[in-house]
Design a protein around this motif. Structure first.
Motif, PDB file in Angstrom:
ATOM      1  N   HIS A  84     -92.213 -23.779  97.468  1.00  0.00           N
ATOM      2  CA  HIS A  84     -93.077 -22.594  97.513  1.00  0.00           C
ATOM      3  C   HIS A  84     -92.288 -21.330  97.172  1.00  0.00           C
ATOM      4  N   LEU A  85     -91.083 -21.231  97.694  1.00  0.00           N
ATOM      5  CA  LEU A  85     -90.228 -20.085  97.398  1.00  0.00           C
ATOM      6  C   LEU A  85     -89.886 -20.040  95.910  1.00  0.00           C
ATOM      7  N   LEU A  86     -89.463 -21.167  95.363  1.00  0.00           N
ATOM      8  CA  LEU A  86     -89.108 -21.211  93.940  1.00  0.00           C
ATOM      9  C   LEU A  86     -90.323 -20.964  93.054  1.00  0.00           C
ATOM     10  N   GLN A  87     -91.497 -21.431  93.472  1.00  0.00           N
ATOM     11  CA  GLN A  87     -92.719 -21.175  92.710  1.00  0.00           C
ATOM     12  C   GLN A  87     -93.050 -19.687  92.709  1.00  0.00           C
ATOM     13  N   ALA A  88     -92.864 -19.028  93.855  1.00  0.00           N
ATOM     14  CA  ALA A  88     -93.112 -17.578  93.936  1.00  0.00           C
ATOM     15  C   ALA A  88     -92.179 -16.824  92.991  1.00  0.00           C
ATOM     16  N   LEU A  89     -90.935 -17.252  92.920  1.00  0.00           N
ATOM     17  CA  LEU A  89     -89.984 -16.619  92.001  1.00  0.00           C
ATOM     18  C   LEU A  89     -90.369 -16.882  90.548  1.00  0.00           C
ATOM     19  N   ASP A  90     -90.745 -18.117  90.260  1.00  0.00           N
ATOM     20  CA  ASP A  90     -91.156 -18.479  88.898  1.00  0.00           C
ATOM     21  C   ASP A  90     -92.414 -17.713  88.484  1.00  0.00           C
ATOM     22  N   ASP A  91     -93.373 -17.596  89.401  1.00  0.00           N
ATOM     23  CA  ASP A  91     -94.599 -16.849  89.110  1.00  0.00           C
ATOM     24  C   ASP A  91     -94.302 -15.391  88.777  1.00  0.00           C
ATOM     25  N   SER A  92     -93.233 -14.862  89.327  1.00  0.00           N
ATOM     26  CA  SER A  92     -92.836 -13.473  89.079  1.00  0.00           C
ATOM     27  C   SER A  92     -91.826 -13.359  87.945  1.00  0.00           C
ATOM     28  N   ASN A  93     -91.586 -14.466  87.248  1.00  0.00           N
ATOM     29  CA  ASN A  93     -90.666 -14.512  86.116  1.00  0.00           C
ATOM     30  C   ASN A  93     -89.248 -14.097  86.508  1.00  0.00           C
ATOM     31  N   ILE A  94     -88.822 -14.522  87.696  1.00  0.00           N
ATOM     32  CA  ILE A  94     -87.479 -14.210  88.185  1.00  0.00           C
ATOM     33  C   ILE A  94     -86.580 -15.413  87.966  1.00  0.00           C
ATOM     34  N   ASP A  95     -85.450 -15.156  87.338  1.00  0.00           N
ATOM     35  CA  ASP A  95     -84.459 -16.178  87.054  1.00  0.00           C
ATOM     36  C   ASP A  95     -83.453 -16.243  88.206  1.00  0.00           C
ATOM     37  N   VAL A  96     -83.262 -17.422  88.771  1.00  0.00           N
ATOM     38  CA  VAL A  96     -82.309 -17.612  89.859  1.00  0.00           C
ATOM     39  C   VAL A  96     -81.021 -18.180  89.271  1.00  0.00           C
ATOM     40  N   ASP A  97     -79.883 -17.535  89.570  1.00  0.00           N
ATOM     41  CA  ASP A  97     -78.596 -18.029  89.094  1.00  0.00           C
ATOM     42  C   ASP A  97     -78.188 -19.287  89.866  1.00  0.00           C
ATOM     43  N   TYR A  98     -78.272 -19.203  91.191  1.00  0.00           N
ATOM     44  CA  TYR A  98     -77.993 -20.360  92.048  1.00  0.00           C
ATOM     45  C   TYR A  98     -78.580 -20.108  93.419  1.00  0.00           C
ATOM     46  N   ILE A  99     -78.664 -21.194  94.187  1.00  0.00           N
ATOM     47  CA  ILE A  99     -79.254 -21.145  95.514  1.00  0.00           C
ATOM     48  C   ILE A  99     -78.530 -22.153  96.397  1.00  0.00           C
ATOM     49  N   TYR A 100     -78.333 -21.798  97.652  1.00  0.00           N
ATOM     50  CA  TYR A 100     -77.761 -22.753  98.600  1.00  0.00           C
ATOM     51  C   TYR A 100     -78.284 -22.468  99.994  1.00  0.00           C
ATOM     52  N   LEU A 101     -78.001 -23.372 100.890  1.00  0.00           N
ATOM     53  CA  LEU A 101     -78.601 -23.364 102.219  1.00  0.00           C
ATOM     54  C   LEU A 101     -77.653 -22.847 103.288  1.00  0.00           C
ATOM     55  N   SER A 102     -78.209 -22.082 104.204  1.00  0.00           N
ATOM     56  CA  SER A 102     -77.525 -21.668 105.421  1.00  0.00           C
ATOM     57  C   SER A 102     -78.558 -21.779 106.542  1.00  0.00           C
ATOM     58  N   PHE A 103     -78.191 -21.362 107.747  1.00  0.00           N
ATOM     59  CA  PHE A 103     -79.135 -21.390 108.865  1.00  0.00           C
ATOM     60  C   PHE A 103     -79.023 -20.109 109.660  1.00  0.00           C
ATOM     61  N   ASN A 104     -80.145 -19.642 110.155  1.00  0.00           N
ATOM     62  CA  ASN A 104     -80.163 -18.507 111.069  1.00  0.00           C
ATOM     63  C   ASN A 104     -79.829 -19.045 112.449  1.00  0.00           C
ATOM     64  N   ARG A 105     -78.673 -18.685 112.962  1.00  0.00           N
ATOM     65  CA  ARG A 105     -78.236 -19.197 114.262  1.00  0.00           C
ATOM     66  C   ARG A 105     -79.146 -18.751 115.393  1.00  0.00           C
TER      67      ARG A 105
END
Length: 134
Positions: A84-105
């Motif tokens: 859903h997040l990546l679709q929202a970015l794609d719908d807005s024509n935003i190019d993502v260089d990279y993505i990785y995971l973290s956690f909110n402690r």
């Protein structure tokens, strides 16, 4: 907006341990990381508790570092939320260089760390689409 530390290091046995030893000595917590390597060198990208101090300590230890702005987007831990997040970015024509995971402690929720050309634009876009930006 988060500050990410990028560390350029030789792809040699023990390099990661030497880097984490510097952070341990400085009492700096690693909150998220990703490593990309090649035959000789790699880039270690980290979200840490104290980015500026991390750069100072690692540069003093002989590492080449860079601070960059990235976005942290908190999502629910549910099937399909990254899509859903990546679709929202794609719908807005935003190019993502990279993505990785973290956690909110604090909340225990996943945080997707996103690098893109214009993080301010991405931040506004994501917020408008109802995502929680840190």
């Amino acid at each position: 907006m988060l500050k990410q530390v990028s560390i350029y290091a030789e792809n040699r046995k023990g390099t990661m341990q030497k880097i984490t030893a510097v952070l341990l000595k400085e009492n700096i917590n690693i909150l998220g990381s990703v490593t990309n390597d090649s035959a000789e060198y790699g880039i270690i990208r980290m979200i840490v508790s104290e980015p500026e101090r991390t750069v100072e300590a690692l540069e003093a230890a002989g590492y080449l570092c860079r601070l960059t702005a990235v976005l942290g987007v908190e999502v629910e831990d549910e099937v399909g939320n990254l899509n859903h997040l990546l679709q929202a970015l794609d719908d807005s024509n935003i190019d993502v260089d990279y993505i990785y995971l973290s956690f909110n402690r604090e909340s225990g929720k996943p945080i997707m760390v996103i690098s893109a050309d214009d993080v301010m634009e991405v931040e506004m876009c994501i917020a408008e689409k109802g995502f929680s930006v840190l």
